[in-house]
Design a protein around this motif. Structure first.
Motif, PDB file in Angstrom:
ATOM      1  N   LEU A 141       0.838  -1.206   0.000  1.00 27.30           N
ATOM      2  CA  LEU A 141       0.000   0.000   0.000  1.00 27.30           C
ATOM      3  C   LEU A 141       0.869   1.250   0.000  1.00 27.30           C
ATOM      4  O   LEU A 141       1.807   1.360   0.782  1.00 27.30           O
ATOM      5  CB  LEU A 141      -0.902  -0.005   1.229  1.00 27.30           C
ATOM      6  N   GLU A 144      -3.967   5.836   0.994  1.00 25.15           N
ATOM      7  CA  GLU A 144      -5.423   5.683   0.991  1.00 25.15           C
ATOM      8  C   GLU A 144      -6.088   7.054   0.965  1.00 25.15           C
ATOM      9  O   GLU A 144      -5.513   8.038   1.452  1.00 25.15           O
ATOM     10  CB  GLU A 144      -5.910   4.910   2.217  1.00 25.15           C
ATOM     11  N   THR A 180      -7.487   0.264  -5.721  1.00 30.37           N
ATOM     12  CA  THR A 180      -8.492  -0.624  -5.119  1.00 30.37           C
ATOM     13  C   THR A 180      -9.601   0.217  -4.492  1.00 30.37           C
ATOM     14  O   THR A 180      -9.397   1.380  -4.123  1.00 30.37           O
ATOM     15  CB  THR A 180      -7.862  -1.536  -4.035  1.00 30.37           C
ATOM     16  N   ASN A 182     -12.243  -0.254  -1.382  1.00 28.94           N
ATOM     17  CA  ASN A 182     -12.531  -1.086  -0.198  1.00 28.94           C
ATOM     18  C   ASN A 182     -11.779  -2.414  -0.272  1.00 28.94           C
ATOM     19  O   ASN A 182     -12.307  -3.489   0.049  1.00 28.94           O
ATOM     20  CB  ASN A 182     -14.029  -1.341  -0.044  1.00 28.94           C
ATOM     21  N   GLY A 183     -10.534  -2.357  -0.743  1.00 25.08           N
ATOM     22  CA  GLY A 183      -9.661  -3.527  -0.759  1.00 25.08           C
ATOM     23  C   GLY A 183      -9.730  -4.384  -2.005  1.00 25.08           C
ATOM     24  O   GLY A 183      -8.949  -5.342  -2.120  1.00 25.08           O
ATOM     25  N   THR A 224     -13.109   3.420   0.588  1.00 25.53           N
ATOM     26  CA  THR A 224     -11.679   3.634   0.764  1.00 25.53           C
ATOM     27  C   THR A 224     -10.982   3.373  -0.567  1.00 25.53           C
ATOM     28  O   THR A 224     -10.915   2.229  -1.036  1.00 25.53           O
ATOM     29  CB  THR A 224     -11.096   2.712   1.845  1.00 25.53           C
ATOM     30  N   HIS A 228      -1.761   1.009  -4.749  1.00 30.50           N
ATOM     31  CA  HIS A 228      -0.808  -0.049  -4.394  1.00 30.50           C
ATOM     32  C   HIS A 228       0.236  -0.159  -5.498  1.00 30.50           C
ATOM     33  O   HIS A 228       0.008   0.241  -6.644  1.00 30.50           O
ATOM     34  CB  HIS A 228      -1.517  -1.401  -4.261  1.00 30.50           C
TER      35      HIS A 228
END
Length: 260
Positions: A141, A144, A180, A182-183, A224, A228
């Motif tokens: 990461l 964010e 990304t 939310n992941g 979020t 990355h």
């Protein structure tokens, strides 16, 4: 009284008769000399009517007579009862377009309708996250940025701008920067990513670069958004850098309606 003509006839008849007696041949004398007519007798009673005779043969048609004068118009008769409804005929051809009619008066204002559902705002809603950091991560990461998405029907546009580089003294190296939500990476329609590749160089190619894209099918609420860095497919880890001595930023925009 007896008429003189009758007396004369009687007298002549008497002389003839006497002459015939003397000659003994009364017939020849009677044939040679005409006698006088006798006195008419009394009329008899009328006889009975005979039976009706049979019809005679039909005669030929007579000649057509001339047309007579038209007679006076007769009185109007009474209206008869209404007949039953006939079958519906086929649709006729379209008639000629008529002229535009006169504009009618404004009608009365109707009652207010029911309240509709909340629509989407046509304005673009956006957010920017900025930082200045020399990030030496080879994988993982980088940064964010939390964004509050207002509607589920909208799309998010994300742009990441920074100085990015990969370095390898021998062989080939490749780095992949990706976004990304939310992941998870975007699947509507595809991922948002960018790569930097180098081959057999002693150079340190630090250059400002930008990756961006639109992502759909993201629900409303707190999202979020993250940047990355990782390996390109088929390549091993190498030396990577993000944001060397420059400002990095993530820009997020919510568009009112997605288009394909």
């Amino acid at each position: 009284m007896i008429a003189s003509s009758t007396l004369q006839c009687l007298f002549v008849a008497l002389i003839l008769f006497l002459h015939a007696v003397e000659s003994n041949n009364p017939k020849s004398d009677q044939d040679s000399v005409g006698g006088c007519s006798g006195v008419p007798g009394i009329p008899g009673s009328p006889g009975h009517n005979g039976l009706p005779g049979r019809d005679g043969l039909k005669g030929d048609d007579g000649m057509k007579g001339t047309k007579g004068d038209r007679g006076d118009k007769g009185a109007t008769g009474k209206t008869g009862p209404k007949g039953s409804l006939g079958q519906r005929g086929s649709i006729g051809p379209m008639g000629i377009k008529g002229e535009k009619g006169i504009k009618g008066n404004l009608g009365k204002r109707g009652e207010p309708g029911p309240q509709g559902e909340n629509g989407t705002d046509n304005s673009i809603y956006w957010k920017q996250c900025v930082w200045k950091r020399n990030d030496h991560k080879d994988t993982g990461l980088i940064q964010e940025c939390v964004f509050k998405k207002r509607h589920s029907s909208t799309a998010l546009k994300v742009a990441y701008a920074a100085a990015m580089r990969v370095y390898c003294s021998t062989g080939q190296c490749c780095g992949r920067w990706y976004i990304t939500f939310n992941g998870a990476e975007c699947s509507g329609p595809m991922t948002i990513e960018g790569i930097v590749r180098m081959s057999n160089s002693r150079d340190d190619p630090l250059r400002h670069r930008q990756i961006e894209g639109l992502c759909e099918n993201i629900p409303s609420g707190s999202i979020t958004v993250a940047v990355h860095v990782g390996n390109c497919k088929g390549y091993r880890s190498s030396d990577r850098n993000s944001g060397w001595n420059s400002v990095s930023r993530i820009i997020i925009e919510e568009y009112p309606q997605s288009q394909t």
